[in-house]
Design a protein around this motif. Structure first.
Motif, PDB file in Angstrom:
ATOM      1  N   VAL A  76      37.839   0.558 -28.730  1.00 53.38           N
ATOM      2  CA  VAL A  76      36.562   0.582 -29.435  1.00 53.38           C
ATOM      3  C   VAL A  76      36.703  -0.251 -30.702  1.00 53.38           C
ATOM      4  CG1 VAL A  76      34.767   2.026 -30.475  1.00 53.38           C
ATOM      5  CG2 VAL A  76      36.168   2.938 -28.596  1.00 53.38           C
ATOM      6  N   THR A  77      36.058  -1.412 -30.752  1.00 55.32           N
ATOM      7  CA  THR A  77      36.078  -2.192 -31.988  1.00 55.32           C
ATOM      8  C   THR A  77      35.020  -1.622 -32.928  1.00 55.32           C
ATOM      9  OG1 THR A  77      34.474  -3.887 -31.272  1.00 55.32           O
ATOM     10  CG2 THR A  77      36.798  -4.236 -30.709  1.00 55.32           C
ATOM     11  N   GLY A  78      35.299  -1.674 -34.220  1.00 54.05           N
ATOM     12  CA  GLY A  78      34.370  -1.059 -35.168  1.00 54.05           C
ATOM     13  C   GLY A  78      34.276   0.431 -34.937  1.00 54.05           C
ATOM     14  N   GLY A  79      35.429   1.064 -34.722  1.00 57.89           N
ATOM     15  CA  GLY A  79      35.429   2.486 -34.356  1.00 57.89           C
ATOM     16  C   GLY A  79      35.826   3.430 -35.459  1.00 57.89           C
ATOM     17  N   SER A  80      35.842   2.961 -36.713  1.00 62.75           N
ATOM     18  CA  SER A  80      36.293   3.825 -37.797  1.00 62.75           C
ATOM     19  C   SER A  80      35.166   4.599 -38.467  1.00 62.75           C
ATOM     20  CB  SER A  80      37.042   3.003 -38.857  1.00 62.75           C
ATOM     21  OG  SER A  80      36.196   2.029 -39.432  1.00 62.75           O
ATOM     22  N   SER A  81      33.931   4.390 -38.013  1.00 56.80           N
ATOM     23  CA  SER A  81      32.798   5.116 -38.598  1.00 56.80           C
ATOM     24  C   SER A  81      31.618   5.064 -37.630  1.00 56.80           C
ATOM     25  CB  SER A  81      32.386   4.511 -39.952  1.00 56.80           C
ATOM     26  OG  SER A  81      31.909   3.189 -39.784  1.00 56.80           O
ATOM     27  N   GLY A  82      30.589   5.804 -37.944  1.00 61.08           N
ATOM     28  CA  GLY A  82      29.323   5.726 -37.233  1.00 61.08           C
ATOM     29  C   GLY A  82      29.409   5.978 -35.749  1.00 61.08           C
TER      30      GLY A  82
ATOM     31  N   ARG B 174      34.719  11.617 -28.780  1.00 58.25           N
ATOM     32  CA  ARG B 174      34.369  12.155 -27.467  1.00 58.25           C
ATOM     33  C   ARG B 174      35.353  11.705 -26.398  1.00 58.25           C
ATOM     34  NH1 ARG B 174      28.691  13.253 -26.710  1.00 58.25           N
ATOM     35  NH2 ARG B 174      29.138  13.259 -24.483  1.00 58.25           N
ATOM     36  N   ILE B 175      35.796  10.471 -26.466  1.00 64.99           N
ATOM     37  CA  ILE B 175      36.755   9.963 -25.478  1.00 64.99           C
ATOM     38  C   ILE B 175      38.049  10.766 -25.553  1.00 64.99           C
ATOM     39  CG2 ILE B 175      38.174   7.987 -24.809  1.00 64.99           C
ATOM     40  CD1 ILE B 175      35.783   6.222 -25.829  1.00 64.99           C
ATOM     41  N   VAL B 176      38.529  10.992 -26.771  1.00 67.67           N
ATOM     42  CA  VAL B 176      39.747  11.796 -26.946  1.00 67.67           C
ATOM     43  C   VAL B 176      39.522  13.208 -26.420  1.00 67.67           C
ATOM     44  CG1 VAL B 176      41.261  12.856 -28.666  1.00 67.67           C
ATOM     45  CG2 VAL B 176      40.622  10.437 -28.878  1.00 67.67           C
ATOM     46  N   ALA B 177      38.372  13.791 -26.750  1.00 63.88           N
ATOM     47  CA  ALA B 177      38.074  15.154 -26.293  1.00 63.88           C
ATOM     48  C   ALA B 177      38.008  15.234 -24.774  1.00 63.88           C
ATOM     49  CB  ALA B 177      36.752  15.629 -26.898  1.00 63.88           C
ATOM     50  N   GLU B 178      37.660  14.112 -24.134  1.00 62.82           N
ATOM     51  CA  GLU B 178      37.560  14.092 -22.677  1.00 62.82           C
ATOM     52  C   GLU B 178      38.818  13.516 -22.028  1.00 62.82           C
ATOM     53  OE1 GLU B 178      33.876  12.850 -20.923  1.00 62.82           O
ATOM     54  OE2 GLU B 178      32.733  13.352 -22.724  1.00 62.82           O
ATOM     55  N   GLY B 179      39.924  13.563 -22.755  1.00 62.75           N
ATOM     56  CA  GLY B 179      41.219  13.259 -22.152  1.00 62.75           C
ATOM     57  C   GLY B 179      41.660  11.827 -22.187  1.00 62.75           C
ATOM     58  N   GLY B 180      40.922  10.948 -22.880  1.00 60.81           N
ATOM     59  CA  GLY B 180      41.251   9.537 -22.867  1.00 60.81           C
ATOM     60  C   GLY B 180      42.191   9.108 -23.981  1.00 60.81           C
ATOM     61  N   ARG B 181      42.773   7.924 -23.809  1.00 58.43           N
ATOM     62  CA  ARG B 181      43.554   7.265 -24.843  1.00 58.43           C
ATOM     63  C   ARG B 181      42.637   6.254 -25.531  1.00 58.43           C
ATOM     64  NH1 ARG B 181      46.254   6.662 -20.343  1.00 58.43           N
ATOM     65  NH2 ARG B 181      46.282   4.374 -20.356  1.00 58.43           N
ATOM     66  N   VAL B 182      42.622   6.296 -26.849  1.00 53.56           N
ATOM     67  CA  VAL B 182      41.717   5.429 -27.598  1.00 53.56           C
ATOM     68  C   VAL B 182      42.502   4.539 -28.546  1.00 53.56           C
ATOM     69  CG1 VAL B 182      39.867   5.340 -29.310  1.00 53.56           C
ATOM     70  CG2 VAL B 182      39.776   7.030 -27.507  1.00 53.56           C
ATOM     71  N   THR B 183      42.138   3.266 -28.535  1.00 52.01           N
ATOM     72  CA  THR B 183      42.523   2.352 -29.605  1.00 52.01           C
ATOM     73  C   THR B 183      41.244   1.981 -30.333  1.00 52.01           C
ATOM     74  OG1 THR B 183      44.385   1.434 -28.365  1.00 52.01           O
ATOM     75  CG2 THR B 183      43.512   0.114 -30.177  1.00 52.01           C
ATOM     76  N   LEU B 184      41.218   2.136 -31.642  1.00 52.20           N
ATOM     77  CA  LEU B 184      40.012   1.788 -32.389  1.00 52.20           C
ATOM     78  C   LEU B 184      40.372   0.898 -33.560  1.00 52.20           C
ATOM     79  CD1 LEU B 184      39.749   3.643 -35.212  1.00 52.20           C
ATOM     80  CD2 LEU B 184      39.298   5.421 -33.535  1.00 52.20           C
ATOM     81  N   THR B 185      39.411   0.072 -33.941  1.00 51.57           N
ATOM     82  CA  THR B 185      39.648  -0.881 -35.025  1.00 51.57           C
ATOM     83  C   THR B 185      38.633  -0.689 -36.141  1.00 51.57           C
ATOM     84  OG1 THR B 185      38.176  -2.669 -34.278  1.00 51.57           O
ATOM     85  CG2 THR B 185      40.379  -2.543 -33.275  1.00 51.57           C
ATOM     86  N   GLY B 186      38.999  -1.203 -37.303  1.00 53.96           N
ATOM     87  CA  GLY B 186      38.116  -1.204 -38.452  1.00 53.96           C
ATOM     88  C   GLY B 186      38.752  -2.043 -39.542  1.00 53.96           C
ATOM     89  N   THR B 187      38.086  -2.161 -40.675  1.00 51.72           N
ATOM     90  CA  THR B 187      38.612  -2.963 -41.778  1.00 51.72           C
ATOM     91  C   THR B 187      38.823  -2.150 -43.045  1.00 51.72           C
ATOM     92  OG1 THR B 187      36.366  -3.626 -42.421  1.00 51.72           O
ATOM     93  CG2 THR B 187      37.563  -5.087 -40.917  1.00 51.72           C
TER      94      THR B 187
END
Length: 244
Positions: A11-17, A25-38
């Protein structure tokens, strides 16, 4: 629900909003998440909240920043790619200059195109790509010509990606949020935000601003196998503003 169990979503731009709401939700549903922000402070908060997530400081405005994302995806292929990073700024048409235009195009359009190009080889067959556009592409609101153009460009690109990626069973769809209760309009004064939202709500049949969770829920549907026969489509999440 465990729609993302065993799956890796970037998820790019995943540090807010909206992006952060989706990552949760992805984590809660069992997924691995990579997220980015600045924003370092936000990223630190997210890392504490979501200890299983990979949290990266990654500036979409820098074309070289995609290299780090490719390294991540090469080590752990992607089942979902949510191109959500972007920003808005407004100005009257006669005040638009090259710097204003180029800066927003770089983040909202060029970055998504380069990220899709470089990450495509690391998308698993049957993966899903979601692009966050905006109702601004269709509203014709004053002072939004450049921002609206970037969001319209995303829609056009995603339609082509849907066709190009289809032989691999990869889907590409567009999320089209309307006004949402995030910090996205931080560049406006409190008075400007209040006036903007009041004028907008007069045109929204549901009569309220959306929440990040409500918008993210549609993105997660598109990222999941629940949408396995959906591609090349646009999904407004706008309280009925566009009624498309």
């Amino acid at each position: 629900m465990a729609r993302f169990e065993g799956k890796h979503v970037l998820v790019t731009g995943g540090s807010s909003g909206i992006g952060l709401a989706g990552a949760r939700r992805i984590v809660a549903e069992g997924g691995r998440v990579t997220l980015t922000g600045t924003d370092e402070q936000r990223l630190a908060l997210v890392a504490r909240e979501l200890p299983t997530a990979r949290v990266l400081r990654n500036d979409a405005a820098d074309p070289r920043s995609v290299d780090e994302l490719v390294d991540v995806a090469a080590a752990d292929p992607l089942h979902g790619l949510w191109l959500n990073a972007g920003y808005a700024s407004v100005a009257p048409a006669e005040q638009t200059d090259a710097g204003f235009f180029d800066a927003m195009m770089a983040v909202n359009v060029r970055a998504a195109a380069i990220q899709l190009a470089q990450l495509s080889p690391h998308l698993s067959d049957g993966a899903s790509v979601v692009v966050t556009s905006s109702t601004s592409a269709y509203e014709g609101a004053p002072m939004t010509s450049v921002y609206a153009a970037t969001k319209a460009a995303q829609v056009a690109a995603a339609r082509v990606w849907a066709a190009e990626l289809a032989p691999r069973g990869i889907r590409a769809n567009v999320l089209v949020p309307g006004a949402t209760d995030t910090n996205f309009r931080h560049f406006m004064s409190e008075e400007q935000r209040s006036g903007f939202e009041s004028s907008l709500l007069d045109r929204v049949p549901l009569g309220r601003i959306g929440t990040p969770d409500e918008v993210a829920a549609v993105a997660l549907f598109l990222l999941s196998d629940d949408a396995s026969y959906v591609t090349g489509a646009q999904f407004p999440v706008d309280g009925g503003l566009l009624r498309r």
